[in-house]
Design an enzyme around this catalytic site. Sequence first.
Site, PDB file in Angstrom:
ATOM      1  N   CYS A  82      17.090   2.931  -8.897  1.00 40.24           N
ATOM      2  CA  CYS A  82      17.682   4.275  -8.888  1.00 40.24           C
ATOM      3  C   CYS A  82      18.357   4.536  -7.545  1.00 40.24           C
ATOM      4  O   CYS A  82      19.475   5.035  -7.471  1.00 40.24           O
ATOM      5  CB  CYS A  82      16.605   5.331  -9.130  1.00 40.24           C
ATOM      6  N   CYS A 456      18.473  -7.649 -20.139  1.00 44.80           N
ATOM      7  CA  CYS A 456      18.447  -6.600 -19.106  1.00 44.80           C
ATOM      8  C   CYS A 456      17.665  -7.085 -17.884  1.00 44.80           C
ATOM      9  O   CYS A 456      16.549  -7.589 -18.013  1.00 44.80           O
ATOM     10  CB  CYS A 456      17.795  -5.342 -19.665  1.00 44.80           C
ATOM     11  N   CYS A 458      16.097  -5.548 -15.489  1.00 44.37           N
ATOM     12  CA  CYS A 458      15.222  -4.553 -14.844  1.00 44.37           C
ATOM     13  C   CYS A 458      14.089  -5.201 -14.052  1.00 44.37           C
ATOM     14  O   CYS A 458      13.891  -4.935 -12.871  1.00 44.37           O
ATOM     15  CB  CYS A 458      14.611  -3.621 -15.888  1.00 44.37           C
ATOM     16  N   ASP A 500       3.569 -12.772  25.471  1.00 41.52           N
ATOM     17  CA  ASP A 500       3.569 -12.334  26.859  1.00 41.52           C
ATOM     18  C   ASP A 500       2.109 -12.338  27.314  1.00 41.52           C
ATOM     19  O   ASP A 500       1.196 -12.312  26.483  1.00 41.52           O
ATOM     20  CB  ASP A 500       4.170 -10.936  26.959  1.00 41.52           C
ATOM     21  N   THR A 502       0.507 -10.285  30.275  1.00 37.92           N
ATOM     22  CA  THR A 502      -0.077  -9.021  30.711  1.00 37.92           C
ATOM     23  C   THR A 502       0.032  -7.944  29.625  1.00 37.92           C
ATOM     24  O   THR A 502       1.121  -7.628  29.144  1.00 37.92           O
ATOM     25  CB  THR A 502       0.626  -8.523  31.991  1.00 37.92           C
ATOM     26  N   ASP A 695       4.721  -6.391  25.054  1.00 34.68           N
ATOM     27  CA  ASP A 695       4.482  -4.949  25.151  1.00 34.68           C
ATOM     28  C   ASP A 695       5.307  -4.253  26.223  1.00 34.68           C
ATOM     29  O   ASP A 695       5.358  -3.030  26.258  1.00 34.68           O
ATOM     30  CB  ASP A 695       3.001  -4.679  25.420  1.00 34.68           C
ATOM     31  N   ASP A 781      11.185  -6.583 -22.764  1.00 32.66           N
ATOM     32  CA  ASP A 781      11.878  -6.090 -21.573  1.00 32.66           C
ATOM     33  C   ASP A 781      11.019  -5.094 -20.811  1.00 32.66           C
ATOM     34  O   ASP A 781      10.814  -5.221 -19.601  1.00 32.66           O
ATOM     35  CB  ASP A 781      13.205  -5.440 -21.973  1.00 32.66           C
TER      36      ASP A 781
END
Length: 800
Positions: A82, A456, A458, A500, A502, A695, A781
């Site tokens: 949709c 279809c 879907c 990293d 620290t 960080d 379906d």
Amino acid sequence: MSHSLSFADYMPEAENCSDCRKKIFDRLTGLPGIVELEVTRKVVAWAGGEESRSVIEQVLAELKAVHHHRSWIVGGMDCPSCAKSIEKAIERASGVHTARISYARERLSTDFDPALVSAQQLEGIVKGLGYSLANDHVSDANASDEKKRKSSCCSGQAEGHSHELSANETEIAPGLTDRLRNILGQSWSKVALAGGFLAIAVVLSQIWPENSRVFYSVSALIGMVPIFINTLRSVRYGQYFGIQTLMTVAAIGALFLGEALEASMVLFLFLIGEALEQRAANKAREGVTLLLELQPKKARLIPDLMPGTHSHEVPAETLSIDDVIEVRPGERLPADGVVLDQMAILDESALTGESIPRNREGGEVALAGALVLERLTRFRVSSEAGDNTLDRIIRLIEESEEHKAPVARFIDRFSSWYTPAMMIVALLVAVLPPLLFDEIWSVWIYKALTLLIISCPCALVISVPAAVTSSLAASARNGLLIKGGAALEILSRAKSMAFDKTGTLTEGKPRVTDVVSLGDEMEMITLAAAVERGSSHPLATAVVTCAEQKSIIIPSVSNAQSITGKAAIGEVHGQRIAVGSTDYFAEDLARNSELASKAKEFLEQGKTVVAVCVDEKISGILAIRDEPRDTAARVLTELKDLGLETVMLTGDNPKTGAALGQQLGLSVKAGLMPQDKLSEIESLRQSGIVVMVGDGINDAPALKVADVGIAMGGGTDVALEAADIALMQNRLEDLPSLIRRGRATMANIHQNVALALGLKGVFLVTTLLGMTGLWMAVVADTGATVLVTLNALRLLRNRP
């Protein structure tokens, strides 16, 4: 950065539009006089001359003139297809830069040139597709339950679903009464309408069997009304191959073949199927919408902290930083805030996934959306309106829907030509056997109609977004914020993970690990802490913290002075105390072989050694190090068991890095500048997908360059902006869960695609063999779509 401009002053819409921020970055990159450009959610920052300010202001003004932003709450969506149909229709309009729908929040966000298209024209397109619209502020972060009950969609649009009638839609059916429009706008109402007329047709056919075809034809035509109206809408906006088109063709074809009962039953089963799909899809969306319901609309503001002052209710969006609020037991925080009372007992499970209530001491920051338990608590607001933790979570979820997984993009491309191709195949099935082999026309037309319904797409179309949406929602509930399916898919194929040091592998706070004293250890710590208490240096803070943890009363210091980078000096109780580096006190240490040996040992372990002198005589040494997290070694072992190579990229000296790497059992690249980390990531990429975990501000480039960047929740805003994933609980143990989450999501997607294509393949064969009729085609379906959705919902319950 030496200069900056705030978006709030020049282009406020850029704060909530990642596309605009990217355009701004692209326009400004390379302009003369602008170096080290940085565009965050709040500001444009740069190093260089102040004369560049006018150039940047001009660029922002030009972009603002052609980029108008408007958002609405869309009623009537029950599946990602949709949302896709609306996006496609809006983006076809001249002057529209982007149209994005957050399926989770039911929000349509547009970026358009007001000189070429108006907001009213965009509203007309959406309403023309059969959806209702409301101004964004009506819904805000909390979508009302009433709207959700009234909003329903028949079962897709662009890629194969039909939709409800909008309550104010009058273009296609202007003669319908309000009551009839309301009936046709409800999925189960349409089922009841079609089922009722089918039951009446059955009864009448028993009484007058000679007129049964007429009765069933009338029943079929009534059941086809909402589907046919949606077909007209779809065709009008260039969407020709939806399931509603296929159903309309199949029903009309069945009527022409004299199969009135079958046409009526097919439509009835289809309407039941779409109602079931709506329920399943709404269930999938609940996982995300639960987060949107956490933030209260009202707050209790305390004008001042004077005794006897009472609180009064104000809208939550009017709160400002440093406002004081109170929250009663059973209520949620409307903003991030510092605890003002001795303790706050909070339930943060909806934000972090941690089921045990959290005790926040006075001075700690509590998160917006946390539930207050047991006692009334006061907080000092620490976040701006619209930018608290919960707002950032919601914003990340919205942005995540813009980052489609590669497999999702493939499915989109595949489905765009799959349905037209299958319609051509159905046409050939109907025409070639009668023409070439003198077969019966009615038999092969019937087979072709059945083939149309089975073809279809879907189930195929929703196989990826259903799984991704469920996984993102489950992750968000557990404090793992993932910016889209692309990060999930790439994460599932990760080969190496770089860290990293620290604040990532370590606590980020140096602490005293060893004390060697030639005299009274407590006395030495007391004197060292007295001299260091006036300094904000992390090593000085570690010494003071050590004294406080031992419940030492730190005395005052006089004649304090600092020799930058070498030592701190002062007088305590008439004694001259000096605390400094081993280099500064090298001669004093050399006179004591025991201390010198210990200092050398600590240095080899990657620790920083501080010497303490009393009245110019060495008193002892303190070893200080930013210690690894308690869970670091276990997490790294778990990642290796999952097949990932782990490496630490740090700017620390090689000795410190090597010591930590040996302790944790991972390879180390030390002494790296930020640009060196980029080179190391490129080198790792030769072996496969690279994940970077960091960080700090200096980690932002590496987080951006890596295939997937993961920011620790306690990190800087710059790191969180650059990363693809944020760990809100700041826990390393979430990393293996993330890898498993990515792999589980991709496995679920593969299951969904196999289920959708497998069922269609089986029924295509049985149709051509004459074993499957229209009824079974509809059941197959709809069943495939429901099964795919239910399979995806398993990810909501799964916590890897």
